[in-house]
Design a protein around this motif. Structure first.
Motif, mmCIF file in Angstrom:
data_model
loop_
_atom_site.group_PDB
_atom_site.id
_atom_site.type_symbol
_atom_site.label_atom_id
_atom_site.label_comp_id
_atom_site.label_asym_id
_atom_site.label_seq_id
_atom_site.Cartn_x
_atom_site.Cartn_y
_atom_site.Cartn_z
ATOM 1 N N TYR A 249 0.838 -1.193 0.000
ATOM 2 C CA TYR A 249 0.000 0.000 0.000
ATOM 3 C C TYR A 249 0.873 1.242 0.000
ATOM 4 O O TYR A 249 2.065 1.188 0.321
ATOM 5 C CB TYR A 249 -0.913 0.025 1.238
ATOM 6 C CG TYR A 249 -0.192 0.201 2.555
ATOM 7 C CD1 TYR A 249 -0.011 1.472 3.113
ATOM 8 C CD2 TYR A 249 0.322 -0.904 3.249
ATOM 9 C CE1 TYR A 249 0.656 1.639 4.319
ATOM 10 C CE2 TYR A 249 0.992 -0.742 4.456
ATOM 11 C CZ TYR A 249 1.147 0.528 4.989
ATOM 12 O OH TYR A 249 1.824 0.697 6.180
ATOM 13 N N ARG A 266 -3.817 3.415 0.932
ATOM 14 C CA ARG A 266 -4.406 3.039 -0.354
ATOM 15 C C ARG A 266 -3.780 1.722 -0.816
ATOM 16 O O ARG A 266 -2.642 1.702 -1.302
ATOM 17 C CB ARG A 266 -4.178 4.142 -1.394
ATOM 18 C CG ARG A 266 -4.706 5.502 -0.963
ATOM 19 C CD ARG A 266 -4.562 6.551 -2.029
ATOM 20 N NE ARG A 266 -3.171 6.790 -2.391
ATOM 21 C CZ ARG A 266 -2.770 7.734 -3.242
ATOM 22 N NH1 ARG A 266 -3.664 8.526 -3.810
ATOM 23 N NH2 ARG A 266 -1.491 7.889 -3.519
ATOM 24 N N ILE A 269 -3.859 -2.027 -6.108
ATOM 25 C CA ILE A 269 -4.976 -2.663 -6.799
ATOM 26 C C ILE A 269 -4.563 -4.061 -7.245
ATOM 27 O O ILE A 269 -3.469 -4.263 -7.781
ATOM 28 C CB ILE A 269 -5.403 -1.816 -8.016
ATOM 29 C CG1 ILE A 269 -5.754 -0.387 -7.576
ATOM 30 C CG2 ILE A 269 -6.580 -2.447 -8.743
ATOM 31 C CD1 ILE A 269 -5.817 0.605 -8.714
ATOM 32 N N VAL A 277 -7.046 6.021 -5.922
ATOM 33 C CA VAL A 277 -8.465 5.822 -5.663
ATOM 34 C C VAL A 277 -9.247 5.900 -6.971
ATOM 35 O O VAL A 277 -10.202 5.151 -7.193
ATOM 36 C CB VAL A 277 -8.987 6.868 -4.650
ATOM 37 C CG1 VAL A 277 -10.498 6.780 -4.499
ATOM 38 C CG2 VAL A 277 -8.306 6.670 -3.301
ATOM 39 N N GLY A 280 -9.494 2.652 -8.627
ATOM 40 C CA GLY A 280 -10.240 1.582 -7.980
ATOM 41 C C GLY A 280 -9.750 1.158 -6.613
ATOM 42 O O GLY A 280 -10.340 0.275 -5.983
ATOM 43 N N SER A 281 -8.677 1.760 -6.122
ATOM 44 C CA SER A 281 -8.193 1.414 -4.780
ATOM 45 C C SER A 281 -9.212 1.874 -3.729
ATOM 46 O O SER A 281 -9.805 2.942 -3.857
ATOM 47 C CB SER A 281 -6.850 2.089 -4.507
ATOM 48 O OG SER A 281 -6.370 1.770 -3.209
ATOM 49 N N GLU A 282 -9.426 1.035 -2.714
ATOM 50 C CA GLU A 282 -10.385 1.364 -1.656
ATOM 51 C C GLU A 282 -9.631 1.806 -0.405
ATOM 52 O O GLU A 282 -9.011 0.994 0.273
ATOM 53 C CB GLU A 282 -11.275 0.152 -1.365
ATOM 54 C CG GLU A 282 -12.125 -0.251 -2.571
ATOM 55 C CD GLU A 282 -13.047 -1.411 -2.260
ATOM 56 O OE1 GLU A 282 -13.057 -1.869 -1.103
ATOM 57 O OE2 GLU A 282 -13.756 -1.852 -3.185
ATOM 58 N N GLU A 284 -8.434 3.304 3.348
ATOM 59 C CA GLU A 284 -8.751 3.098 4.758
ATOM 60 C C GLU A 284 -8.065 4.195 5.562
ATOM 61 O O GLU A 284 -6.991 4.666 5.189
ATOM 62 C CB GLU A 284 -8.230 1.741 5.238
ATOM 63 C CG GLU A 284 -8.648 0.553 4.401
ATOM 64 C CD GLU A 284 -7.833 -0.690 4.743
ATOM 65 O OE1 GLU A 284 -7.204 -0.713 5.829
ATOM 66 O OE2 GLU A 284 -7.810 -1.634 3.935
ATOM 67 N N GLY A 336 -12.295 10.400 -1.697
ATOM 68 C CA GLY A 336 -11.857 9.169 -1.057
ATOM 69 C C GLY A 336 -11.611 9.320 0.425
ATOM 70 O O GLY A 336 -12.097 8.532 1.243
ATOM 71 N N SER A 339 -14.921 10.079 2.422
ATOM 72 C CA SER A 339 -15.759 8.907 2.681
ATOM 73 C C SER A 339 -15.107 7.977 3.693
ATOM 74 O O SER A 339 -15.790 7.374 4.526
ATOM 75 C CB SER A 339 -16.031 8.155 1.376
ATOM 76 O OG SER A 339 -14.827 7.699 0.782
ATOM 77 N N ALA A 340 -13.775 7.866 3.666
ATOM 78 C CA ALA A 340 -13.081 6.996 4.623
ATOM 79 C C ALA A 340 -13.248 7.503 6.048
ATOM 80 O O ALA A 340 -13.512 6.724 6.975
ATOM 81 C CB ALA A 340 -11.592 6.909 4.269
ATOM 82 N N ASP A 343 -16.772 7.092 7.844
ATOM 83 C CA ASP A 343 -17.184 5.747 8.245
ATOM 84 C C ASP A 343 -17.278 5.667 9.764
ATOM 85 O O ASP A 343 -16.286 5.765 10.474
ATOM 86 C CB ASP A 343 -16.163 4.731 7.727
ATOM 87 C CG ASP A 343 -16.610 3.292 7.958
ATOM 88 O OD1 ASP A 343 -17.581 3.087 8.713
ATOM 89 O OD2 ASP A 343 -15.979 2.392 7.392
#
Length: 379
Positions: A249, A266, A269, A277, A280-282, A284, A336, A339-340, A343
């Motif tokens: 990452y 990140r 992928i 991001v 497509g990386s999600e 945290e 990104g 939104s992280a 949560d």
């Protein structure tokens, strides 16, 4: 005056002084944090949709900040006394601009009145790959007129050019992967020899964003073919070769005015080597070490950054060794990281180490905007 009178006089005097100090403190607080106008100048590109602009506008309005989102294409300014009038084509709630074409004429929206004393200008359209050079001239004009422009033209100059960014890192002793520049279309092999590492290596075009223009090269033969192809498309292209630092990452840190606002991990992928991001990386939420924090702030300061995204690959021993810095982004996307951090399942200890809690959730964007309520951060 007897002793009792003197005591009463002193008490009265101390009371007056205390009230004066309290009034001064209230005035200080009022001056320190107060709403402002925010002008967001950006470009709605079909290949790079304007997502962060509407997000910033929404969060700013929640803080009582008057927000104007303007489209750079077709935009112009006029002087009106100490103010400037900014003319832009209409921009809807989703950040989409309405521009004239051969079939439809579009009128300019009502002009936006701005003044250096109460208006912060956020430039999100100074992209070296696509955009008009007149937009850079507009930004320089605003700076020369006394406006606080975020980020500065200098910051955008450095961050939009990966080689310029690399040289700036080197000048400030910021650790990076080994990196060299391909000097001409037949210079790939020579540059790889100068790099002095084994294949595979990373190839990047100097101008590019969101992971576009970044390639994984596994042999000298492949390198030669890629370099030839890129030079055929653009004979003046700048190409960088960089050693590959293996990692699961990388980290994006949002730094605002010399302060860490938050960081995300990140993951690489699957089936790729990139971590963007946008690819497509999600992400945290990520906790930084003290060393990572201090070095990220240094990287932001090196590029004259006000609101920047600092990207690095962590060291194996994160507490003792410096991370490898990849680049600084002068127009970081906030979707990104927003939104992280929104949560609600994130442990509270992470919240406490990064941001103040607000109604059970965090908004990185709000914290960024709130920071500029203090006019000291406009200097």
């Amino acid at each position: 005056m007897d002793i009792r009178g003197q005591v009463q006089h002193r008490k009265k005097t101390r009371g007056i002084v205390l009230l004066m100090k309290l009034d001064n403190f209230k005035t200080f607080l009022a001056e320190e944090e107060k709403p402002y106008k925010l002008l967001i100048l950006s470009h709605d590109d079909p290949l790079d949709p304007n997502e962060t602009g509407p997000l910033v506008r929404k969060k700013a309005q929640e803080l009582g900040i008057q927000v104007h989102l303007a489209e750079l294409m077709g935009c112009y300014m006029e002087d009106d006394g100490d103010d400037k009038l900014v003319y832009s084509y209409p921009v809807d709630e989703k950040g989409r601009s309405q521009l004239p074409d051969t079939k439809n004429d579009v009128e300019y929206a009502k002009p936006i009145r701005i003044n250096p004393s109460d208006t912060l200008v956020m430039m999100r359209g100074l992209n070296a790959k696509s955009g008009c050079r007149s937009w850079w001239t507009m930004a320089r004009t605003l700076e020369a007129s006394g406006f606080k422009v975020v980020n500065s033209v200098l910051c955008n100059d450095i961050c939009n050019d990966k080689w310029y960014n690399q040289i700036t890192f080197q000048q400030n002793n910021i650790l990076t992967p080994k990196t060299v520049l391909v000097r001409h279309k037949e210079g790939g092999a020579f540059a790889a020899e100068k790099l002095g590492v084994k294949y595979p290596i990373i190839l990047k075009t100097s101008i590019g964003s969101q992971g576009v223009g970044v390639m994984f090269v596994e042999s000298e033969k492949a390198l030669h073919g890629i370099v030839q192809l890129l030079y055929r498309e653009d004979e003046y292209i700048d190409i960088l070769l960089q050693e590959q630092i293996k990692t699961d990452y990388d980290v994006r840190v949002i730094v605002v005015g010399g302060e860490i606002m938050g960081a995300i991990k990140r993951p690489i992928i699957e089936g790729d080597f990139r971590s963007n991001v946008s690819q497509g990386s999600e992400p945290e939420v990520h906790e930084l070490t003290d060393l990572e924090m201090s070095e990220s702030i240094r990287a932001a300061e090196a590029v004259d950054g006000d609101i920047v995204g600092v990207d690095f690959i962590p060291a194996k021993n994160r507490e003792k060794d410096k991370p490898y810095f990849i680049e600084v982004n002068s127009t970081p996307g906030l979707m990104g990281i927003e939104s992280a951090f929104a949560d609600s399942t994130i442990p509270s200890k992470i919240y406490k180490s990064t941001l103040k809690k607000e109604k059970g959730k965090f908004s990185i964007t709000k914290e960024i905007l709130r920071k500029y309520m203090n006019r000291e951060n406009w200097k």
